[in-house]
Design an enzyme around this catalytic site. Structure first.
Site, PDB file in Angstrom:
ATOM      1  N   ARG A  27      41.087  36.682  36.042  1.00 33.40           N
ATOM      2  CA  ARG A  27      40.016  37.582  36.482  1.00 33.40           C
ATOM      3  C   ARG A  27      39.385  38.370  35.338  1.00 33.40           C
ATOM      4  NH1 ARG A  27      43.108  36.455  40.615  1.00 33.40           N
ATOM      5  NH2 ARG A  27      44.713  36.571  39.034  1.00 33.40           N
ATOM      6  N   THR A  28      40.235  38.978  34.499  1.00 30.85           N
ATOM      7  CA  THR A  28      39.682  39.846  33.458  1.00 30.85           C
ATOM      8  C   THR A  28      38.851  39.020  32.482  1.00 30.85           C
ATOM      9  OG1 THR A  28      41.645  41.218  33.692  1.00 30.85           O
ATOM     10  CG2 THR A  28      40.273  41.643  31.776  1.00 30.85           C
ATOM     11  N   LYS A  53      51.092  30.226  14.704  1.00 34.91           N
ATOM     12  CA  LYS A  53      51.586  29.779  13.390  1.00 34.91           C
ATOM     13  C   LYS A  53      52.300  30.913  12.668  1.00 34.91           C
ATOM     14  CE  LYS A  53      47.695  26.656  12.518  1.00 34.91           C
ATOM     15  NZ  LYS A  53      46.499  26.492  11.654  1.00 34.91           N
ATOM     16  N   ARG A  74      42.960  41.259  24.632  1.00 36.75           N
ATOM     17  CA  ARG A  74      44.188  41.391  25.441  1.00 36.75           C
ATOM     18  C   ARG A  74      45.338  40.853  24.607  1.00 36.75           C
ATOM     19  NH1 ARG A  74      45.556  39.564  31.545  1.00 36.75           N
ATOM     20  NH2 ARG A  74      44.269  41.391  31.878  1.00 36.75           N
ATOM     21  N   HIS A 101      45.638  49.289  30.933  1.00 37.80           N
ATOM     22  CA  HIS A 101      44.628  48.291  31.303  1.00 37.80           C
ATOM     23  C   HIS A 101      43.400  49.078  31.780  1.00 37.80           C
ATOM     24  CE1 HIS A 101      42.721  44.743  32.561  1.00 37.80           C
ATOM     25  NE2 HIS A 101      43.706  44.131  33.199  1.00 37.80           N
TER      26      HIS A 101
HETATM   27  C1  NCD Z   1      46.995  42.435  35.760  1.00 39.23           C
HETATM   28  C2  NCD Z   1      47.420  42.485  34.310  1.00 39.23           C
HETATM   29  O1  NCD Z   1      47.119  41.572  33.533  1.00 39.23           O
HETATM   30  O2  NCD Z   1      48.040  43.486  33.973  1.00 39.23           O
HETATM   31  N1  NCD Z   1      46.063  41.433  36.051  1.00 39.23           N
HETATM   32  C3  NCD Z   1      44.729  41.709  35.902  1.00 39.23           C
HETATM   33  O3  NCD Z   1      44.239  41.939  34.818  1.00 39.23           O
HETATM   34  N2  NCD Z   1      43.996  41.767  37.018  1.00 39.23           N
HETATM   35  C4  NCD Z   1      48.105  42.446  36.735  1.00 39.23           C
HETATM   36  C5  NCD Z   1      49.219  41.447  36.596  1.00 39.23           C
HETATM   37  O4  NCD Z   1      49.219  40.556  35.751  1.00 39.23           O
HETATM   38  O5  NCD Z   1      50.143  41.559  37.406  1.00 39.23           O
END
Ligand code: NCD
Length: 283
Positions: A27-28, A53, A74, A101
Site C-alpha cells: 500500500r505505502t 552486497k 522505508r 510510520h
Molecule cells: C504497516 C507497516 O509497514 O508498518 N503497513 C503499512 O504501511 N500499511 C503495518 C504492517 O506491516 O503491519
C-alpha cells in the site's frame, strides 16, 4: 475557492522521486507511486539493492540522493532522522523499523476525521501488538497531540507497551489503560488493530502465534451491539479481524487504504512547497 485535483497536476513537474523501499510494502509504496504520477513527477525505483552486497544504508542514501529530487524511504533501522543527514534532498519517512510510520499516522487521523468528524475526545481501542507495531506507536503519539483522548491498549503481556512508553504518553495528556481482554474494545468508539509483527517477535512467542491469533482477533459478534463506530487497520491483515466484520458498517480499513493516495499527494505537495530553493531540482 477549494482546490481541485487539477491544481495539483504540476506540483512535481519535471521531478524524479526515488522510492527506496528496503522492507516489504504494498500500500505505502504503490500509493506513493500513484501520488507522484498524479502530481506530475516521475517515480524511480529498484527492486534489487546493493545493500544485499553489504553496502551501508548511509552510502545507498547518499548516492540515490545525488540522482533524484526527493527520496521516499522505508528501511529496517529506527533512525530516519540520522539517515537523512546523508541525503542532499528531502527525505520522507515511509516507515523506519520499529520506530515510526508518519504518513500512515496522518492517514489514520485523516480517516478518523472524515468518518467521525473529530480528533478530540475519542476513546480508541488499540490492539494487538503495540510494542512492535510502528503504526500503533505513531497513532498513539498522534492522539496524544489532541485533547481529551483516551486509549485502551489490548495485547498479550509480552506485546504491551513498556511502562516508560505508557508514562511518556500519559505525561503528554493521553489517558492510557492497558488490558489483555479483547472484550474491552467493545467500549471504544474507534478500534485500531494491526497484525502481530512476526518479524520482530521472539522465538517463544512465534512458536505460539496460532494460539495468540485465535485469542486476539476482532470478531463480528464482539462488534455487534457494542459502542464501536469505526474499525481501522493499516493492513496487511493477518488474522486480526474476522472476515465477517468486512460487511459491517463500522469496517473502514479498505477505505482507509484508499485515502493513501490523496494523503501522500498532500504530503509530497507540502514537502515540495517547504523545501529550500535549490534542494529540489538541484541536479
Ligand atoms: C504497516 C507497516 O509497514 O508498518 N503497513 C503499512 O504501511 N500499511 C503495518 C504492517 O506491516 O503491519
Amino acid at each position: 475557492m477549494a482546490a481541485t485535483p487539477e491544481d495539483f497536476r504540476t506540483v512535481l513537474d519535471g521531478m524524479e522521486v526515488a522510492l527506496l523501499f528496503l522492507q516489504p510494502s504494498t500500500r505505502t509504496s504503490l500509493s506513493f507511486q500513484v501520488a507522484v504520477h498524479r502530481l506530475g513527477g516521475k517515480a524511480i525505483y529498484n527492486s534489487e539493492m546493493s545493500l544485499s552486497k553489504g553496502e551501508s544504508l548511509a552510502d545507498t542514501v547518499r548516492v540515490v540522493s545525488s540522482f533524484a529530487d526527493l527520496l521516499v524511504l522505508r528501511h529496517s533501522e529506527k533512525n530516519t532522522e540520522e539517515i537523512e543527514q546523508h541525503s542532499d534532498i528531502p527525505v520522507v519517512n515511509a516507515g523506519d523499523g520499529s520506530g515510526e510510520h508518519p504518513t500512515q499516522g496522518l492517514l489514520d487521523l485523516y480517516t478518523i476525521q472524515v468518518k467521525l468528524g473529530k480528533l478530540d475526545g475519542l476513546k480508541v481501542g488499540v490492539g494487538f501488538d503495540p510494542l512492535h507495531s510502528r503504526t500503533e506507536q505513531t497513532l498513539l503519539n498522534a492522539l496524544s497531540m489532541y485533547r481529551n483522548n483516551e486509549v485502551v491498549i489490548v495485547a498479550p503481556p509480552e506485546c504491551q507497551l513498556t511502562m516508560t512508553q505508557v508514562t511518556d504518553l500519559r505525561e503528554r495528556g493521553l489517558v492510557v489503560e492497558q488490558s489483555s481482554r479483547v472484550e474491552d474494545l467493545r467500549d471504544c468508539e474507534v478500534v485500531y488493530v494491526n497484525r502481530f509483527q512476526t518479524e520482530n517477535l521472539n522465538p517463544k512467542l512465534l512458536a505460539g502465534i496460532d494460539k495468540l491469533r485465535s485469542i486476539y482477533r476482532l470478531k463480528a459478534e464482539q462488534v455487534e451491539g457494542s459502542n464501536i463506530q469505526l474499525i481501522l487497520d493499516p493492513l496487511p491483515r493477518v488474522g486480526e479481524i474476522e472476515g465477517k466484520v468486512d460487511e459491517m458498517k463500522q469496517a473502514a480499513y479498505f477505505e482507509q487504504a484508499k485515502y493513501g493516495v490523496q494523503l501522500r499527494m498532500a504530503v509530497l505537495s507540502i514537502v515540495r512547497k517547504n523545501s529550500e530553493v535549490g534542494r529540489l531540482l538541484s541536479k
